[in-house]
Design a protein around this motif. Structure first.
Motif, PDB file in Angstrom:
ATOM      1  N   PRO A  18       0.809  -1.221   0.000  1.00  0.00           N
ATOM      2  CA  PRO A  18       0.000   0.000   0.000  1.00  0.00           C
ATOM      3  C   PRO A  18       0.840   1.268   0.000  1.00  0.00           C
ATOM      4  CG  PRO A  18      -0.931  -1.593   1.511  1.00  0.00           C
ATOM      5  CD  PRO A  18       0.375  -2.163   1.035  1.00  0.00           C
ATOM      6  N   GLY A  19       1.908   1.273   0.775  1.00  0.00           N
ATOM      7  CA  GLY A  19       2.726   2.472   0.852  1.00  0.00           C
ATOM      8  C   GLY A  19       3.417   2.807  -0.446  1.00  0.00           C
ATOM      9  N   ALA A  20       3.603   1.794  -1.308  1.00  0.00           N
ATOM     10  CA  ALA A  20       4.300   2.030  -2.564  1.00  0.00           C
ATOM     11  C   ALA A  20       3.379   2.572  -3.630  1.00  0.00           C
ATOM     12  CB  ALA A  20       4.943   0.733  -3.055  1.00  0.00           C
ATOM     13  N   ASN A  21       2.091   2.252  -3.590  1.00  0.00           N
ATOM     14  CA  ASN A  21       1.189   2.635  -4.654  1.00  0.00           C
ATOM     15  C   ASN A  21       0.197   3.722  -4.279  1.00  0.00           C
ATOM     16  OD1 ASN A  21       2.199   0.935  -6.608  1.00  0.00           O
ATOM     17  ND2 ASN A  21       0.943  -0.792  -5.966  1.00  0.00           N
ATOM     18  N   ALA A  22       0.163   4.106  -3.007  1.00  0.00           N
ATOM     19  CA  ALA A  22      -0.819   5.094  -2.563  1.00  0.00           C
ATOM     20  C   ALA A  22      -0.585   6.452  -3.188  1.00  0.00           C
ATOM     21  CB  ALA A  22      -0.785   5.215  -1.040  1.00  0.00           C
ATOM     22  N   LYS A  23       0.592   6.677  -3.789  1.00  0.00           N
ATOM     23  CA  LYS A  23       0.898   7.975  -4.365  1.00  0.00           C
ATOM     24  C   LYS A  23      -0.095   8.361  -5.461  1.00  0.00           C
ATOM     25  CE  LYS A  23       4.277   5.974  -7.573  1.00  0.00           C
ATOM     26  NZ  LYS A  23       5.698   5.917  -7.923  1.00  0.00           N
ATOM     27  N   THR A  26      -2.928  11.151  -4.759  1.00  0.00           N
ATOM     28  CA  THR A  26      -2.644  12.542  -4.469  1.00  0.00           C
ATOM     29  C   THR A  26      -2.123  13.246  -5.708  1.00  0.00           C
ATOM     30  OG1 THR A  26      -1.413  14.033  -3.024  1.00  0.00           O
ATOM     31  CG2 THR A  26      -0.279  12.055  -3.722  1.00  0.00           C
ATOM     32  N   VAL A  27      -2.120  14.581  -5.676  1.00  0.00           N
ATOM     33  CA  VAL A  27      -1.651  15.356  -6.814  1.00  0.00           C
ATOM     34  C   VAL A  27      -0.158  15.176  -7.007  1.00  0.00           C
ATOM     35  CG1 VAL A  27      -1.399  17.699  -7.705  1.00  0.00           C
ATOM     36  CG2 VAL A  27      -3.508  17.037  -6.549  1.00  0.00           C
ATOM     37  N   ASP A  28       0.590  15.092  -5.934  1.00  0.00           N
ATOM     38  CA  ASP A  28       2.038  14.920  -5.996  1.00  0.00           C
ATOM     39  C   ASP A  28       2.347  13.467  -6.379  1.00  0.00           C
ATOM     40  OD1 ASP A  28       4.742  14.648  -5.628  1.00  0.00           O
ATOM     41  OD2 ASP A  28       4.800  15.706  -3.713  1.00  0.00           O
ATOM     42  N   PRO A  29       2.926  13.226  -7.563  1.00  0.00           N
ATOM     43  CA  PRO A  29       3.159  11.844  -7.994  1.00  0.00           C
ATOM     44  C   PRO A  29       4.170  11.097  -7.135  1.00  0.00           C
ATOM     45  CG  PRO A  29       4.265  13.385  -9.462  1.00  0.00           C
ATOM     46  CD  PRO A  29       3.399  14.210  -8.549  1.00  0.00           C
ATOM     47  N   ASP A  30       4.974  11.819  -6.377  1.00  0.00           N
ATOM     48  CA  ASP A  30       5.979  11.174  -5.529  1.00  0.00           C
ATOM     49  C   ASP A  30       5.494  10.981  -4.098  1.00  0.00           C
ATOM     50  OD1 ASP A  30       7.831  10.999  -7.608  1.00  0.00           O
ATOM     51  OD2 ASP A  30       8.618  13.001  -7.194  1.00  0.00           O
ATOM     52  N   TRP A  31       4.284  11.457  -3.785  1.00  0.00           N
ATOM     53  CA  TRP A  31       3.768  11.341  -2.421  1.00  0.00           C
ATOM     54  C   TRP A  31       3.261   9.924  -2.199  1.00  0.00           C
ATOM     55  CZ3 TRP A  31       4.325  13.409   2.024  1.00  0.00           C
ATOM     56  CH2 TRP A  31       3.372  13.288   3.035  1.00  0.00           C
ATOM     57  N   PRO A  32       3.761   9.209  -1.176  1.00  0.00           N
ATOM     58  CA  PRO A  32       3.437   7.788  -1.031  1.00  0.00           C
ATOM     59  C   PRO A  32       2.219   7.469  -0.176  1.00  0.00           C
ATOM     60  CG  PRO A  32       5.108   8.367   0.558  1.00  0.00           C
ATOM     61  CD  PRO A  32       4.807   9.637  -0.216  1.00  0.00           C
TER      62      PRO A  32
END
Length: 209
Positions: A18-23, A26-32
């Motif tokens: 989940p932590g790897a794909n949750a980005k 959100t608008v920020d593509p790097d936000w996890p």
């Protein structure tokens, strides 16, 4: 299941954590994180009382207010105890100092906890970038082991050693991804605590009227 198949399976699981794909949420593509990224709060999000006077910004110059801000902002202090500290502080003040001191307290809690929250968010972003780098390295290691294993004359001891290294590295990656899931909750926890403490100030002032 062979060691290599196990290692490759861990890579797949890690990439789907989940932590790897949750980005994607959100608008920020790097936000996890699943939680939306809001780098900074506004005072109006947590304070519904009267506008704070300009003098409230001088809260750090008041030793009693500054010390109380540090105390109640600390998440290790149960929220009920923090609220009691605020009420006790208000009760200790002369009537003419109540409003200005409590305004300083609100401003101080906001400045302190919003800065702490922003620091945590920056740390999450750095952590996530490191996870992306580790994911790319894991994919390369898995590809290299595949290529080595496909060679007819491959040294099986070398294959086993590199597979063990890949398995260990993937476990570390997965543990970090799981830790990131918990860390993602921290900005929200800080925001909720700030709101609750600000509400305590508002309720305390209302009770004094």
């Amino acid at each position: 299941m062979t060691r290599l198949a196990f290692a490759r399976g861990l890579v797949v699981v890690a990439m789907l954590a989940p932590g790897a794909n949750a980005k994607a949420a959100t608008v920020d593509p790097d936000w996890p994180c699943v939680q939306r990224k809001v780098p900074q709060l506004s005072l109006g999000q947590v304070w519904n009382g009267a506008d704070l006077p300009p003098s409230a910004k001088d809260w750090s110059n008041d030793a009693s207010v500054s010390a109380l801000v540090e105390d109640v902002a600390a998440r290790r202090l149960p929220i009920a105890d923090a609220e009691k500290k605020i009420r006790d502080f208000a009760a200790s003040l002369p009537a003419e100092q109540l409003a200005p001191k409590m305004a300083m307290l609100v401003q101080g809690m906001f400045d302190h906890m919003d800065a702490e929250r922003s620091h945590v968010i920056s740390g999450i972003s750095r952590y996530a970038h490191r996870q992306l780098e580790m994911a790319a390295d894991l994919r390369k290691q898995a590809s290299d082991v595949d290529a080595l294993r496909a060679k007819p004359d491959a040294d099986q001891d070398d294959v086993e050693r590199r597979t063990d290294q890949l398995t260990f590295a993937t476990r570390i990656f997965t543990e970090r991804a799981q830790s990131l899931t918990y860390v993602c909750d921290v900005p929200t926890i800080i925001e909720q605590r700030l709101y609750q403490l600000a509400k305590t100030v508002s309720d305390t002032l209302a009770a004094k009227k």
